[in-house]
Scaffold this active site. Sequence first.
Site, PDB file in Angstrom:
ATOM      1  N   HIS A 322      -1.103 -75.311 -38.626  1.00 22.83           N
ATOM      2  CA  HIS A 322      -0.074 -74.799 -39.526  1.00 22.83           C
ATOM      3  C   HIS A 322      -0.477 -75.130 -40.942  1.00 22.83           C
ATOM      4  O   HIS A 322      -1.134 -76.144 -41.204  1.00 22.83           O
ATOM      5  CB  HIS A 322       1.283 -75.435 -39.201  1.00 22.83           C
ATOM      6  CG  HIS A 322       2.442 -74.748 -39.841  1.00 22.83           C
ATOM      7  ND1 HIS A 322       2.838 -75.020 -41.127  1.00 22.83           N
ATOM      8  CD2 HIS A 322       3.294 -73.795 -39.381  1.00 22.83           C
ATOM      9  CE1 HIS A 322       3.885 -74.270 -41.433  1.00 22.83           C
ATOM     10  NE2 HIS A 322       4.178 -73.514 -40.390  1.00 22.83           N
ATOM     11  N   ASP A 380       5.196 -70.839 -32.954  1.00 23.29           N
ATOM     12  CA  ASP A 380       4.862 -69.495 -32.490  1.00 23.29           C
ATOM     13  C   ASP A 380       4.160 -69.509 -31.134  1.00 23.29           C
ATOM     14  O   ASP A 380       4.079 -68.467 -30.477  1.00 23.29           O
ATOM     15  CB  ASP A 380       3.952 -68.793 -33.507  1.00 23.29           C
ATOM     16  CG  ASP A 380       4.622 -68.655 -34.857  1.00 23.29           C
ATOM     17  OD1 ASP A 380       5.710 -68.076 -34.908  1.00 23.29           O
ATOM     18  OD2 ASP A 380       4.059 -69.136 -35.859  1.00 23.29           O
TER      19      ASP A 380
END
Length: 446
Positions: A322, A380
């Site tokens: 991320h 996700d």
Amino acid sequence: MASATKTAPAAKSDNKAPTVTLIDNATGKKIDLPVMDGSVGPKVIDIRKLYAETGYFTYDPGFTSTGSCQSAITYIDGDEGVLLHRGYAIEDLAEHSDFMEVCYLLLHGELPNPTQKSKFVHDITYHTMVHEQLQYLYRGFRRDAHPMAVMVGVVGALSAFYHDSTDINDPHQRMIASHRLIAKMPTIAAMAYKYSVGQPFVYPRNDLDYASNFLRMCFMVPCEEYKVSPVLAKAMDRIFILHADHEQNASTSTVRLAGSSGANPFACIAAGIASLWGPAHGGANEAVLNMLRAIGTKDRVPEYVKRAKNKDDSFRLMGFGHRVYKNYDPRAAVMRKTCHEVLEELGVKNEPLLDLAMELERIALEDDYFVSKKLYPNVDFYSGIILRAMNFPTSMFTVLFALARTVGWVAQWKEMIEDPSQKIGRPRQLYTGATKRAYVPTTKRK
């Protein structure tokens, strides 16, 4: 030519706030820049007077080292894997709260008491219907239009239907616009889905909660009533919570930048949706599904992990790592648990993609390469599997993200409008083009 500036910490004293001293090596000129403290997190250097006093700008592509605003809404500690909304851990909110409470928290700064919550839920519920003429706007799109394209157009058009809530200088109108956006987004999203599959629009019902209402508007057909599963409704509500806000990301920054010009709130949120549509921002969960399908079977996971470590190979593990988190994304653990609950409710005993995802997660978390680079699963990684199991097409994944993130956008927009220090956004640049030159007539150009 002046050399690059140096930074040197200035001495602290009891009578003076801490500063950082910049020294221009060419001229010897010094400037003290104030150091600002937040309630938690790193200190920041206030560079607002830098250009006026030195003639220099800062250069920060992507603004990854630049604080563009002060905010009291969301805090992220990427190194420790911490996400707080108004001081509350995302894990606690996902486990004990519901989306309406989180919306109230983001907008007002505190969790509501029973009376406040009841009124807030009522206010949102009774704004869920959209103007009937919006149906004609939908019918202007091609049937195969991407739902996000429809969302950008319809949300931007809301300002043409709700003139009584576009005055950003009126606190009451700001509140009405905020409620309308949060309330109508599920209806608008469900209508986008229904239009894409050629089914009639379904009106909202005031006796259902936020998530249940949305699921019914998506999956009910006129020939039979749709019974909302409490487990799926809870999962949907939790997905909304996990995506409600995430500090100054690309789409939130877009909303703030658009809002800084005085644009109406509907236009600002439409701008946020357009930014979210980018595959590097809101399309990651769809990319995870595509990756898992490409891998195919568990026995091929080591092969693809090896490929991911090869810098000369274009393959990358999607759903890992991320921009902010350098630790396990705190939302990922909640999403993993939710994924199992949804699959169990739907009677999916052996979901190949989930088995594949878990094996990929296990191997990656034990591999020194991924551990050293802190490439942990993010939110996700599992959300796409959940939404697929709930029968949402991949084209709707980012729409659901936009639906949930609307409250964060609205809260950030509202905070910006009410901040007396806010100015219209105007980033500067490092110009690398041609210097001034004479115009040459067409007939004399070689």
